[in-house]
Each structure stands twice: as structure tokens, then as C-alpha cells.
Design a protein around this motif. Structure first.
Motif, PDB file in Angstrom:
ATOM      1  N   VAL A  32     -21.880 -83.713  52.457  1.00 41.00           N
ATOM      2  CA  VAL A  32     -21.012 -84.148  51.359  1.00 41.00           C
ATOM      3  C   VAL A  32     -19.583 -83.659  51.571  1.00 41.00           C
ATOM      4  N   ARG A  33     -19.464 -82.407  51.952  1.00 41.67           N
ATOM      5  CA  ARG A  33     -18.198 -81.745  52.239  1.00 41.67           C
ATOM      6  C   ARG A  33     -17.152 -81.861  51.130  1.00 41.67           C
ATOM      7  N   PRO A  34     -17.497 -81.384  49.919  1.00 40.06           N
ATOM      8  CA  PRO A  34     -16.485 -81.358  48.861  1.00 40.06           C
ATOM      9  C   PRO A  34     -15.419 -80.317  49.182  1.00 40.06           C
ATOM     10  N   VAL A  35     -14.264 -80.421  48.534  1.00 42.75           N
ATOM     11  CA  VAL A  35     -13.301 -79.333  48.668  1.00 42.75           C
ATOM     12  C   VAL A  35     -13.938 -78.111  48.007  1.00 42.75           C
ATOM     13  N   THR A  36     -13.617 -76.935  48.521  1.00 44.84           N
ATOM     14  CA  THR A  36     -14.221 -75.729  47.945  1.00 44.84           C
ATOM     15  C   THR A  36     -13.248 -74.572  48.015  1.00 44.84           C
ATOM     16  N   THR A  37     -13.448 -73.657  47.108  1.00 40.98           N
ATOM     17  CA  THR A  37     -12.626 -72.457  47.051  1.00 40.98           C
ATOM     18  C   THR A  37     -13.535 -71.257  46.854  1.00 40.98           C
ATOM     19  N   PHE A  38     -13.293 -70.215  47.624  1.00 38.88           N
ATOM     20  CA  PHE A  38     -13.981 -68.936  47.444  1.00 38.88           C
ATOM     21  C   PHE A  38     -12.965 -67.968  46.858  1.00 38.88           C
ATOM     22  N   VAL A  39     -13.313 -67.339  45.759  1.00 43.92           N
ATOM     23  CA  VAL A  39     -12.420 -66.371  45.135  1.00 43.92           C
ATOM     24  C   VAL A  39     -13.193 -65.115  44.773  1.00 43.92           C
ATOM     25  N   GLU A  40     -12.473 -64.015  44.771  1.00 47.77           N
ATOM     26  CA  GLU A  40     -13.076 -62.748  44.339  1.00 47.77           C
ATOM     27  C   GLU A  40     -12.695 -62.500  42.889  1.00 47.77           C
ATOM     28  N   VAL A  41     -13.680 -62.086  42.110  1.00 45.99           N
ATOM     29  CA  VAL A  41     -13.469 -61.721  40.714  1.00 45.99           C
ATOM     30  C   VAL A  41     -13.870 -60.257  40.547  1.00 45.99           C
ATOM     31  N   SER A  42     -13.371 -59.622  39.510  1.00 42.61           N
ATOM     32  CA  SER A  42     -13.665 -58.201  39.330  1.00 42.61           C
ATOM     33  C   SER A  42     -15.099 -57.962  38.885  1.00 42.61           C
ATOM     34  N   ARG A  43     -15.638 -58.869  38.059  1.00 42.09           N
ATOM     35  CA  ARG A  43     -17.032 -58.732  37.611  1.00 42.09           C
ATOM     36  C   ARG A  43     -17.417 -59.949  36.791  1.00 42.09           C
ATOM     37  N   PHE A  44     -18.724 -60.031  36.502  1.00 36.37           N
ATOM     38  CA  PHE A  44     -19.270 -61.070  35.638  1.00 36.37           C
ATOM     39  C   PHE A  44     -19.862 -60.418  34.391  1.00 36.37           C
ATOM     40  N   ILE A  45     -20.345 -61.218  33.470  1.00 34.81           N
ATOM     41  CA  ILE A  45     -20.938 -60.709  32.233  1.00 34.81           C
ATOM     42  C   ILE A  45     -22.044 -59.699  32.534  1.00 34.81           C
ATOM     43  N   ASP A  46     -22.886 -60.027  33.503  1.00 31.65           N
ATOM     44  CA  ASP A  46     -23.968 -59.128  33.924  1.00 31.65           C
ATOM     45  C   ASP A  46     -23.570 -58.510  35.261  1.00 31.65           C
ATOM     46  N   PRO A  47     -23.509 -57.191  35.361  1.00 33.97           N
ATOM     47  CA  PRO A  47     -23.088 -56.565  36.620  1.00 33.97           C
ATOM     48  C   PRO A  47     -24.019 -56.834  37.807  1.00 33.97           C
ATOM     49  N   ALA A  48     -25.231 -57.331  37.550  1.00 36.20           N
ATOM     50  CA  ALA A  48     -26.155 -57.658  38.642  1.00 36.20           C
ATOM     51  C   ALA A  48     -25.798 -58.984  39.312  1.00 36.20           C
ATOM     52  N   TRP A  49     -25.000 -59.795  38.638  1.00 31.67           N
ATOM     53  CA  TRP A  49     -24.594 -61.078  39.224  1.00 31.67           C
ATOM     54  C   TRP A  49     -23.513 -60.828  40.266  1.00 31.67           C
ATOM     55  N   LEU A  50     -23.728 -61.332  41.456  1.00 29.00           N
ATOM     56  CA  LEU A  50     -22.773 -61.183  42.553  1.00 29.00           C
ATOM     57  C   LEU A  50     -21.956 -62.452  42.770  1.00 29.00           C
ATOM     58  N   VAL A  51     -22.417 -63.565  42.206  1.00 27.03           N
ATOM     59  CA  VAL A  51     -21.799 -64.863  42.462  1.00 27.03           C
ATOM     60  C   VAL A  51     -22.010 -65.775  41.267  1.00 27.03           C
ATOM     61  N   GLU A  52     -21.073 -66.656  41.047  1.00 30.25           N
ATOM     62  CA  GLU A  52     -21.217 -67.802  40.144  1.00 30.25           C
ATOM     63  C   GLU A  52     -20.646 -69.013  40.867  1.00 30.25           C
ATOM     64  N   VAL A  53     -21.133 -70.191  40.491  1.00 27.83           N
ATOM     65  CA  VAL A  53     -20.729 -71.447  41.128  1.00 27.83           C
ATOM     66  C   VAL A  53     -20.332 -72.454  40.067  1.00 27.83           C
ATOM     67  N   GLU A  54     -19.263 -73.195  40.323  1.00 25.50           N
ATOM     68  CA  GLU A  54     -18.849 -74.334  39.506  1.00 25.50           C
ATOM     69  C   GLU A  54     -18.820 -75.568  40.405  1.00 25.50           C
ATOM     70  N   ILE A  55     -19.123 -76.710  39.814  1.00 25.10           N
ATOM     71  CA  ILE A  55     -19.084 -77.976  40.567  1.00 25.10           C
ATOM     72  C   ILE A  55     -18.416 -79.044  39.710  1.00 25.10           C
ATOM     73  N   ASP A  56     -17.520 -79.805  40.322  1.00 24.08           N
ATOM     74  CA  ASP A  56     -16.968 -81.011  39.717  1.00 24.08           C
ATOM     75  C   ASP A  56     -17.478 -82.186  40.544  1.00 24.08           C
ATOM     76  N   ALA A  57     -17.855 -83.264  39.861  1.00 18.02           N
ATOM     77  CA  ALA A  57     -18.392 -84.436  40.546  1.00 18.02           C
ATOM     78  C   ALA A  57     -17.823 -85.708  39.932  1.00 18.02           C
ATOM     79  N   VAL A  58     -17.797 -86.755  40.728  1.00 15.04           N
ATOM     80  CA  VAL A  58     -17.403 -88.080  40.266  1.00 15.04           C
ATOM     81  C   VAL A  58     -18.532 -89.020  40.655  1.00 15.04           C
TER      82      VAL A  58
END
Length: 130
Positions: free
Chosen positions: A102-128
Motif C-alpha cells: 500500500v505504501r501510505p505516507v507515514t511519520t514516526f514521532v517520539e512522545v513523552s508518554r501515553f495514558i498508560d505507561p505500559a503503552w510503548l506505541v500508538e497508531v493513527e490511520i487516515d484512509a480514502v
């Protein structure tokens, strides 16, 4: 809601509490919210494992897309948010397994933390769709 707007829930108890949907479709556009590695039982999947957590996030996001009448093949943008961007290759491996064709555009960013400290990653997707 507008007649061309469809909200999709993942069943998360946070959705009504916060007032958000896992995904929203407006016409041909579908946005999937920041998706955390939460198991069906509410616990964090893949403790300490960025790859396993990314796979879980993508599984949840894929179900949300399908609920909105879309698929991973319709993805045009993904965002991968990590608490430690030096582990990007593990998240990228999971992303590549789903999106190499599929090869969508993608961005990897570092965040300081999430709601739950056990979460290491979150993902968002936009689609058409279409």
C-alpha cells in the motif's frame, strides 16, 4: 451527526468517557484515532515489546477501518507514535508487514508518554475509500 458521517466504536470504555470514536468516516475519508495496544480484556498486549504492541494497534485500527467500510489498502497516511523512537525499527517491521504493497505516507514521532505507561506505541490511520 451529518448524514454522511459514520462513527465506529471499538468498544473501549474510554470512548464514551472521553467523547471520541475509534474511527469516523465522512464521505470517502476515514480517520482512525490514536490506537493503543489494548487487549480484549482491557490489559496491555505485548508488555515491553514494541513490535507486538504495534501489531495489536494495527489489528484494532484495521477492524475500525473495516467497520467504516474501508480497508488497510485504502490507507493514505499513518502515524506511529513511540515513547522511545530508537525502537522505530520494531514498529516499522510491523508496519511494513501490513503496508508494503500500500505504501501510505507515514511519520514516526517520539512522545513523552501515553495514558498508560505500559503503552510503548500508538497508531493513527487516515484512509480514502474508492
Amino acid at each position: 451527526m451529518g448524514r454522511n458521517r459514520q462513527a465506529v466504536s471499538s468498544g473501549s470504555p474510554l470512548e464514551p468517557q472521553i467523547g471520541f470514536s475509534r474511527a469516523v468516516r465522512a464521505g470517502d475519508y476515514v480517520a482512525v484515532a490514536g490506537t493503543a495496544p489494548i487487549g480484549d480484556d482491557g490489559s496491555t498486549v505485548g508488555l515491553g515489546d514494541v513490535y507486538a504492541q504495534t501489531v495489536r494497534c494495527l489489528d484494532i485500527a484495521e477492524r475500525a477501518l473495516e467497520g467504516a467500510g474501508a480497508s488497510m489498502a485504502d490507507a493514505v497516511r499513518t502515524r506511529i507514535m513511540l515513547t522511545d523512537v530508537t525502537q522505530w525499527k520494531e514498529a516499522a517491521r510491523a508496519h511494513g508487514e501490513r503496508f508494503s504493497a500500500v505504501r501510505p505516507v507515514t511519520t514516526f514521532v517520539e512522545v513523552s508518554r501515553f495514558i498508560d505507561p505500559a503503552w510503548l506505541v500508538e497508531v493513527e490511520i487516515d484512509a480514502v475509500v474508492g
